[in-house]
Design an enzyme around this catalytic site. Structure first.
Site, PDB file in Angstrom:
ATOM      1  N   HIS A  40       1.999   6.896   2.638  1.00 15.70           N
ATOM      2  CA  HIS A  40       1.513   8.231   2.296  1.00 15.70           C
ATOM      3  C   HIS A  40       1.666   9.227   3.440  1.00 15.70           C
ATOM      4  CE1 HIS A  40      -2.145   7.490   4.598  1.00 15.70           C
ATOM      5  NE2 HIS A  40      -2.205   6.305   4.021  1.00 15.70           N
ATOM      6  N   HIS A  70       1.025   8.557   7.070  1.00 14.09           N
ATOM      7  CA  HIS A  70       1.946   7.755   7.872  1.00 14.09           C
ATOM      8  C   HIS A  70       3.022   8.577   8.563  1.00 14.09           C
ATOM      9  CE1 HIS A  70       0.616   4.475   5.022  1.00 14.09           C
ATOM     10  NE2 HIS A  70       0.306   4.019   6.207  1.00 14.09           N
ATOM     11  N   LYS A  98       0.873  -1.188   0.000  1.00 15.06           N
ATOM     12  CA  LYS A  98       0.000   0.000   0.000  1.00 15.06           C
ATOM     13  C   LYS A  98       0.903   1.230   0.000  1.00 15.06           C
ATOM     14  CE  LYS A  98      -4.377  -1.535   0.949  1.00 15.06           C
ATOM     15  NZ  LYS A  98      -4.901  -1.584   2.301  1.00 15.06           N
TER      16      LYS A  98
HETATM   17  N1  ARG Z   1      -0.742  -1.422   9.971  1.00 11.53           N
HETATM   18  C1  ARG Z   1      -1.731  -0.685  10.701  1.00 11.53           C
HETATM   19  C2  ARG Z   1      -2.321   0.402   9.821  1.00 11.53           C
HETATM   20  O1  ARG Z   1      -1.669   0.875   8.906  1.00 11.53           O
HETATM   21  C3  ARG Z   1      -1.183  -0.051  11.932  1.00 11.53           C
HETATM   22  C4  ARG Z   1      -0.675  -1.013  12.957  1.00 11.53           C
HETATM   23  C5  ARG Z   1      -0.764  -0.459  14.325  1.00 11.53           C
HETATM   24  N2  ARG Z   1      -0.202  -1.308  15.326  1.00 11.53           N
HETATM   25  C6  ARG Z   1      -0.819  -2.308  15.955  1.00 11.53           C
HETATM   26  N3  ARG Z   1      -0.152  -2.998  16.823  1.00 11.53           N
HETATM   27  N4  ARG Z   1      -2.061  -2.620  15.683  1.00 11.53           N
HETATM   28  O2  ARG Z   1      -3.441   0.820  10.079  1.00 11.53           O
END
Ligand code: ARG
Length: 575
Positions: free
Chosen positions: A130, A133, A127
């Site tokens: 962006h 982030h 993905k």
């Molecule tokens: N990958 C997730 C996102 O982009 C964020 C992860 C956050 N960390 C966690 N331990 N859930 O939304």
């Protein structure tokens, strides 16, 4: 360096007060109004023990304190005892402290022996990386640095979103419409294209969804071809992310993402069953959290596949068992508040009391203002602004500004990177993290505002003053040979007071998960330095006076660089 609150507490201590030294210390305030002194002690709490009016107590204390050479004046105003520190005494303490500590000034050992995990950035692979982030990435990195500066044993985790049914879809789409070359060229854009196309085509051809499910099932079962492709997607994505991390000067100690926990979940599903926490709901297994107003946490889908919260449970226990953390910090957008509340509640219900040491640190949204000339790309979810494009634009805009200003003796290509990227990071850390904010170039790159470039420029200005000083002066101030009585001005004193407070601000910023406290303090220091620089002639003829002033310049430069480093920003010598 003298701990002035402690000094005062010792001065005040008397058995009859019925207070320990530390209690007294905790009661000492820093008055907002400087005419009320540098430190103030309120006497209200003593009235009971001493059977006297607070005002009378304050007057008595003020009359008897004051023999100490650290105090210029001790007086009472109503029920407060106000302490005015002797300026030269205070300033030479502060200057000496920074001079001897150098790059470690601002650091402490309050966290010694305690492990703190900071999980941040955590983008989803395949993905776009962006602009959204940037927040977790930059706030997380600053928190890591703050905890590190407080002496904690830190560990940085990038919990990559590298697992889930979407990889079934991506593999199906890649096999049908993709090409190796395209993928190598611009992996994220290619993968996103496949994913988008999958959804479009699946509207007319529902069998695609079945194929995707089957493919994901194979991937989960460890089938070599699917695993191979998934690995490739992951590696190529990570290489792109790493380019951005490189630009930001960010590293991680672990990239164990969601996939790392895929084989660790059955244990927890069983445990939830054994603890009678699971209930069936339309074929899915959930933990009912209605009584806590938290809805339902879905643990497995009707097809048995696991979910986001399940993986987070496995990850938390893994981290506790393997790192035995004192604190595990999750820097994740406030949109995921419910997820984190559910997850903590499930851990609690499972009997993991240490869930209290897992902290979700949320933050608000970033949006773009109209008319910002950043490239955007459309995806199924809407317009996407790549973080890399934002950083590149920041660098080229900064280079333009520097060329316009016609700065001499500076490698514009190099410095525009430090300033442009520093500006974006600084902006990110300027506001209270929970606030939403609107990204705007005018704000980010304003050299006169409360910005990164302004602070970096202040650092370069201090560097320039020191470059113009002569060797003998620099050698003398490096030895600490100065007479601080030449720093009697309000501006010099105000600057020293701000510098003095830095270590305590760093500890507080870490405790509150709020890097903006350091950013704001840094702006205050830069402004105070500039006031001192404008108010005073530094390179005066009188040697003693010149050296005293130069040493304050040197100390300010060190402190500004230290603060910038805590935020993950470099401090150019010239700009
Ligand atoms: N990958 C997730 C996102 O982009 C964020 C992860 C956050 N960390 C966690 N331990 N859930 O939304």
């Amino acid at each position: 360096m003298t701990d002035f609150k402690e000094l005062i507490a010792n001065e005040l201590y008397d058995e009859s007060l019925g207070l320990e030294i530390d209690e007294i210390k905790g009661m000492i305030e820093i008055p907002a109004d400087e005419s009320m002194g540098d430190f103030a002690f309120p006497c209200f709490r003593l009235a009971k023990a001493l059977r006297k009016a607070p005002q009378q107590i304050a007057a008595d204390i003020a009359a008897s304190a004051g023999g100490n050479k650290a105090f210029a004046k001790v007086e009472n105003v109503n029920a407060y005892v106000n302490f005015f520190i002797d300026r030269a005494y205070f300033e030479s303490e502060v200057i000496n402290e920074v001079r001897t500590k150098g790059a470690s000034y601002g650091k402490s050992e309050v966290g010694a022996g305690k492990k703190v995990i900071v999980e941040y950035s955590s983008p989803n692979i395949a993905k776009p990386f962006h602009i959204g982030h940037i927040r977790s990435t930059v706030i997380g990195n600053a928190l890591y640095k703050l905890y590190d500066a407080c002496g904690y044993d830190t560990f940085r985790i990038n919990y990559l979103g590298d697992y889930g049914t979407q990889f079934g879809k991506m593999i199906v789409a890649y096999r049908k419409w993709g090409s190796e070359d395209e993928l190598k060229e611009e992996p994220i854009k290619a993968l996103l294209g496949y994913y988008t196309r999958f959804h479009k085509e699946a509207e007319n051809d529902p069998s695609l969804e079945d194929q995707a499910r089957e493919t994901f099932a194979k991937l989960e079962a460890g089938s070599p071809e699917e695993t191979e492709l998934w690995k490739k997607f992951r590696e190529l994505s990570l290489a792109e992310f790493n380019r951005v991390y490189g630009m930001l000067g960010i590293e991680f100690d672990s990239y164990n993402g969601e996939s790392f926990y895929s084989d660790k979940m059955p244990r927890f599903i069983q445990e939830l069953k054994d603890k009678k926490l699971l209930v069936e709901s339309q074929g899915a297994q959930i933990v009912d959290l209605e009584e806590y107003d938290l809805g339902a946490a879905m643990i497995t889908k009707s097809d048995g596949s696991s979910l986001y919260v399940t993986r987070d449970i496995a990850a938390a226990v893994y981290r506790k068992e393997n790192y035995n953390f004192y604190k595990c910090i999750y820097v994740v957008a406030s949109q995921q508040n419910l997820h984190f509340k559910q997850w903590k509640k499930v851990l609690e219900l499972m009997g993991y009391a240490w869930e209290e040491d897992c902290v979700h640190v949320p933050f608000g949204l970033v949006s773009l203002s109209d008319g910002d000339d950043i490239k955007t790309m459309s995806t199924r979810e809407g317009q996407v602004v790549f973080l890399e494009d934002v950083l590149n634009t920041a660098v080229s805009k900064t280079a333009d500004i520097m060329r316009e200003k016609n700065v001499q003796g500076v490698n514009v290509d190099e410095v525009s990177k430090e300033v442009g990227i520093g500006a974006v990071i600084f902006q990110e850390l300027s506001n209270n993290r929970i606030k939403d904010y609107v990204f705007s170039w005018d704000k980010v790159l304003n050299f006169d505002g409360e910005t990164g470039p302004y602070v970096q420029y202040t650092h370069a200005r201090a560097s320039s003053v020191l470059r113009n000083a002569d060797e003998a002066d620099l050698a003398a101030i490096a030895e600490g040979n100065i007479n601080a009585s030449y720093l009697a001005s309000d501006s010099a004193y105000a600057l020293c007071k701000l510098i003095y407070r830095l270590p305590e601000i760093v500890i507080e910023a870490a405790d509150k998960y709020e890097p903006s406290m350091v950013t704001r303090h840094l702006v205050d220091i830069a402004q105070a330095f500039n006031k001192f620089y404008h108010d005073e002639h530094i390179l005066v003829d009188d040697e003693e006076e010149r050296r005293a002033k130069l040493s304050l310049v040197a100390v300010s430069k060190t402190v500004i660089a230290n603060c910038l480093a805590l935020l993950g920003i470099s401090a150019p010598e010239r700009m």
